[in-house]
Design an enzyme around this catalytic site. Structure first.
Site, short mmCIF file in Angstrom:
data_model
loop_
_atom_site.label_atom_id
_atom_site.label_comp_id
_atom_site.label_asym_id
_atom_site.label_seq_id
_atom_site.Cartn_x
_atom_site.Cartn_y
_atom_site.Cartn_z
N LYS A 125 0.82 -1.22 0.00
CA LYS A 125 0.00 0.00 0.00
C LYS A 125 0.85 1.27 0.00
O LYS A 125 0.42 2.31 -0.50
CB LYS A 125 -0.97 -0.01 1.19
CG LYS A 125 -2.04 -1.08 1.05
CD LYS A 125 -2.99 -1.06 2.23
CE LYS A 125 -4.11 -2.07 2.05
NZ LYS A 125 -3.63 -3.45 1.93
N ASN A 244 -14.19 -2.13 9.44
CA ASN A 244 -13.49 -1.95 8.17
C ASN A 244 -13.62 -3.14 7.24
O ASN A 244 -12.88 -3.27 6.26
CB ASN A 244 -12.00 -1.65 8.39
CG ASN A 244 -11.79 -0.39 9.20
OD1 ASN A 244 -12.34 0.65 8.87
ND2 ASN A 244 -11.02 -0.49 10.28
N GLU A 284 -9.65 0.50 -5.41
CA GLU A 284 -10.62 0.99 -4.45
C GLU A 284 -10.44 2.49 -4.24
O GLU A 284 -9.32 2.99 -4.17
CB GLU A 284 -10.48 0.24 -3.13
CG GLU A 284 -10.68 -1.26 -3.27
CD GLU A 284 -10.87 -1.96 -1.94
OE1 GLU A 284 -10.86 -1.27 -0.90
OE2 GLU A 284 -11.03 -3.19 -1.93
N GLU A 297 -6.53 1.89 -2.41
CA GLU A 297 -5.59 0.80 -2.58
C GLU A 297 -5.97 0.01 -3.81
O GLU A 297 -7.07 0.18 -4.35
CB GLU A 297 -5.57 -0.13 -1.36
CG GLU A 297 -6.90 -0.83 -1.11
CD GLU A 297 -6.92 -1.63 0.18
OE1 GLU A 297 -5.98 -1.47 0.98
OE2 GLU A 297 -7.85 -2.41 0.38
N ASN A 299 -6.28 -3.99 -4.90
CA ASN A 299 -6.23 -5.39 -4.51
C ASN A 299 -5.89 -6.20 -5.74
O ASN A 299 -6.63 -6.22 -6.73
CB ASN A 299 -7.56 -5.84 -3.92
CG ASN A 299 -7.80 -5.22 -2.57
OD1 ASN A 299 -6.92 -5.20 -1.72
ND2 ASN A 299 -8.99 -4.69 -2.34
#
Length: 699
Positions: A125, A244, A284, A297, A299
């Site tokens: 990240k 989260n 995202e 981020e 994925n």
């Protein structure tokens, strides 16, 4: 949607380096393509559904993930013994582990995912945020380097400005993430987030960035090949989250307009191209109320919520990943992508929906909902069956329940229908919460954000709150079911009427529960003289809530086999097919009534004869046990640390222990100030829910 080019054999055998529902999902596509599948499993999963569905299966170690599903050596051995030509990692575990990809490359085995270089760049990240900025993607203000320690995190947070998000540099899924609004919260959160990140991903590095309040969490699915082709697909909104972690997702989003969707998609595709990305991936974003969006981020794997993208596009993302791994060029063009209707996904978890704590045990009864109005409008992605065990060692997800409709309203109606017809017994589950959310006015209006659950249930979700209308309905149904059961017990089907006092649990504003009483008179309608114990009955039911002088009168058509789980109810006046039908689940008989699941929530209902009700007024209620001096385990798990010893003086709210379950750490705090009388656990101990961990001296 069938791809334009003619299909041919891609790989003859694929190993699925994962477990549970995602392993089953991957195997389903592989079977359709004529590809044999290999499962790897831990000792705890020896009897799991995904193992049974595979053509071959290899044990890779004990239950803990670090010794099995994260054990690269064991998985490489299984690949060699099985002769698998490719590996699909699913999500989680090794799905974003660049070292694993390097091992596969060295062994000449295809990885069904991105290349090692792209994964290493975007899976980190910290690095991905730097790359995103360089690619022209909108990013959140934050610190781009590695956070050294808790004090460094405080220094960074105060420079950025509170609130901030601490989150794991590797991995995702809500693990290793904490929101902090003060320096103290940064220090406390740093340790917990770092430990969770290390436990979940083998990498304890954290980053710090500004936390955007009341955002929407919206993501763009991309699919790419190894020839430079990248296509972006319609967005998914994943705003409804707890801890989260996403709970309910939908596609498309109610918040985006066509221009914002296009700009987000183009930025996502540009980011993928900048690192030579291939396979499926998800970019995202956080999106504010003005539709300003910020990169969160990427994925580098298949997402949990991919089914709703498949439902609105007609694509099979697993198939596209397999084709990319085999070196095929995308047959899909950007112009081919269109939104077809609306889809919603609800993640069904084995957990307490009030405190979001996991529940373990066997699925004593289990039945998934079937389709509703048309084929494919209800989809269940699960890896369990009746008798399956929910283990302490892994994520507590039972199923990804998805629905599809021509409109959003259709998709919501299908979801309510499916949740009402989803039977789960043996573990606590979150269907009550899911049902309440999707039936809420704010969800129907598209008023969602990442704070949705906190705002709507500030004291935790405690169940559906009965309105006058829903209370009258539940009381009427309860009276009708009681009459049917009474006829069965008396072995007299001609017992055509009865009066009852029905006591319903009524949730108050402060979260407490009171009894709400209804006087219910039930009689057979339409001139019938006997009750069918396994079939359809029509009843005239008069219900007077809270002593009302004028009862509500309903004529209900009820189809039920006595004590079986599903009770089909229809308003007889509305006529068959009017859309007024609903389902209540009969879960258990109780000494004074029964337990029903209504609007998703379980209600323990007393159904009393008038004489019983009169006598009950003289019964004294049992006093609740005093647990104010005890620290109890909120769930089954293992003790990570103990912060107190006998004789210590603690303040109210002071940390006394940390318990971990399913890779999530929970701090347990002193319920009041006092002196520690006894400590009953040590680090590493396994505990059950409600075990006494620490005792304080009596006041």
């Amino acid at each position: 949607m069938m791809l334009k080019q003619k299909q041919q054999q891609l790989f003859s055998k694929i190993l699925v380096a994962n477990r549970g529902e995602i392993a089953c999902r991957i195997m389903r596509t592989a079977r359709r393509l004529g590809i044999r599948t290999v499962a790897v499993y831990s000792d705890a999963d020896a009897d799991a559904q995904f193992v049974k569905q595979a053509d071959e299966a290899y044990n890779v170690g004990p239950a803990p993930s670090a010794q099995s599903y994260l054990n690269i050596d064991a998985i490489m051995k299984a690949i060699g013994e099985s002769g698998a030509q490719a590996v699909h990692p699913g999500y989680g575990f090794l799905s974003e582990n660049a070292a694993f990809v390097r091992r596969l490359d060295a062994a000449g085995v295809a990885f069904i995912g991105p290349r090692e270089r792209a994964m290493a760049a975007m899976g980190d990240k910290i690095q991905s945020k730097i790359i995103a900025k360089e690619a022209g993607v909108s990013t959140i203000p934050g610190f781009d380097g590695v956070v050294r320690d808790a004090e460094h995190a405080v220094e960074i947070a105060e420079g950025i400005g509170y609130p901030v998000m601490l989150k794991a540099s590797a991995g995702g899924g809500g693990k290793g993430m904490r929101v902090a609004r003060t320096a103290r919260e940064v220090r406390d959160g740093f340790k917990l987030a770092r430990d969770e990140a290390q436990s979940s991903f083998g990498d304890g590095r954290l980053l710090v960035e500004r936390f955007i309040e009341e955002p929407r969490h919206i993501e763009i699915q991309i699919i790419a090949d190894g020839h430079g082709n990248v296509v972006w697909l319609p967005e998914r909104e994943c705003s409804i989250q707890r801890r989260n972690q996403k709970v309910i997702e939908e596609a498309p989003s109610t918040h985006l307009d066509a221009d914002t969707r296009r700009r987000m998609g183009e930025q996502a595709a540009a980011l993928a191209r900048s690192v030579g990305y291939n396979s499926a991936g998800t970019v995202e974003f956080l999106v504010d109320k003005n539709r300003q969006f910020y990169f969160l981020e990427m994925n580098t794997r298949l997402q949990v919520e991919h089914p709703i993208t498949e439902l609105i596009t007609g694509l099979d993302l697993v198939e596209l990943m397999i084709q990319s791994a085999a070196g095929r060029a995308l047959a899909l063009q950007q112009a081919d992508v269109a939104v077809r209707g609306w889809a919603i996904e609800a993640r069904v978890y084995a957990e307490d929906p009030e405190r979001y704590l996991p529940s373990i045990g066997a699925l004593a009864r289990y039945q998934e909902p079937a389709g509703w109005r048309k084929a494919g409008d209800v989809r269940c992605d699960s890896g369990v069956a009746e008798g399956s065990a929910i283990s302490i060692h892994y994520d507590p997800m039972i199923c990804k329940l998805s629905t599809h409709g021509a409109t959003r309203a259709d998709a919501i109606a299908a979801m309510c229908h499916a949740l009402d017809r989803y039977l789960i017994k043996g573990v606590t589950h979150n269907i009550p919460l899911l049902r309440d959310v999707v039936a809420s006015a704010d969800f129907a209006a598209g008023r969602t954000s990442t704070s949705f659950l906190a705002e709507h249930y500030p004291h935790g979700f405690k169940g559906h709150r009965l309105t006058d209308q829903s209370a009258a309905r539940l009381a009427a149904v309860s009276g009708a079911l009681a009459l049917i059961r009474q006829a069965r017990d008396a072995k007299r089907s001609d017992a055509a009427s009865a009066d009852f006092a029905v006591l319903l649990p009524q949730l108050r504003d402060d979260g407490s529960v009171a009894k709400r009483e209804a006087a219910v008179s039930v009689s057979l309608a339409s001139g019938a003289h006997s009750i069918a114990l396994d079939g359809t009955n029509e009843f005239r039911v008069a219900t007077a809530l809270d002593g009302a002088a004028d009862p509500t009168v309903q004529t209900l058509r009820i189809r039920w086999a006595v004590d079986q789980p599903f009770v089909e109810i229809e308003d007889a006046e509305s006529g068959s097919g009017s859309g007024s039908s609903s389902v209540v689940q009969f879960l258990d008989p109780l000494p004074l009534g029964f337990r029903l699941q209504f609007m998703g929530t379980k209600f323990d209902i007393d159904v009393l004869a008038p004489r019983q009700r009169d006598l009950m007024r003289f019964m004294k209620e049992k006093e609740a046990a005093d647990t104010s001096r005890l620290v109890l385990a909120p769930m089954p798990g293992s003790i990570v640390s103990v912060a107190v010893a006998p004789g210590d003086i603690v303040a109210e709210g002071a940390e006394v222990a940390v318990v971990e379950a399913m890779k999530m750490q929970n701090v347990l705090r002193a319920p009041r100030a006092g002196t520690v009388r006894a400590v009953h656990v040590t680090p590493g101990a396994t505990v059950s829910g409600d075990d006494v961990l620490v005792e304080l001296e009596a006041e």
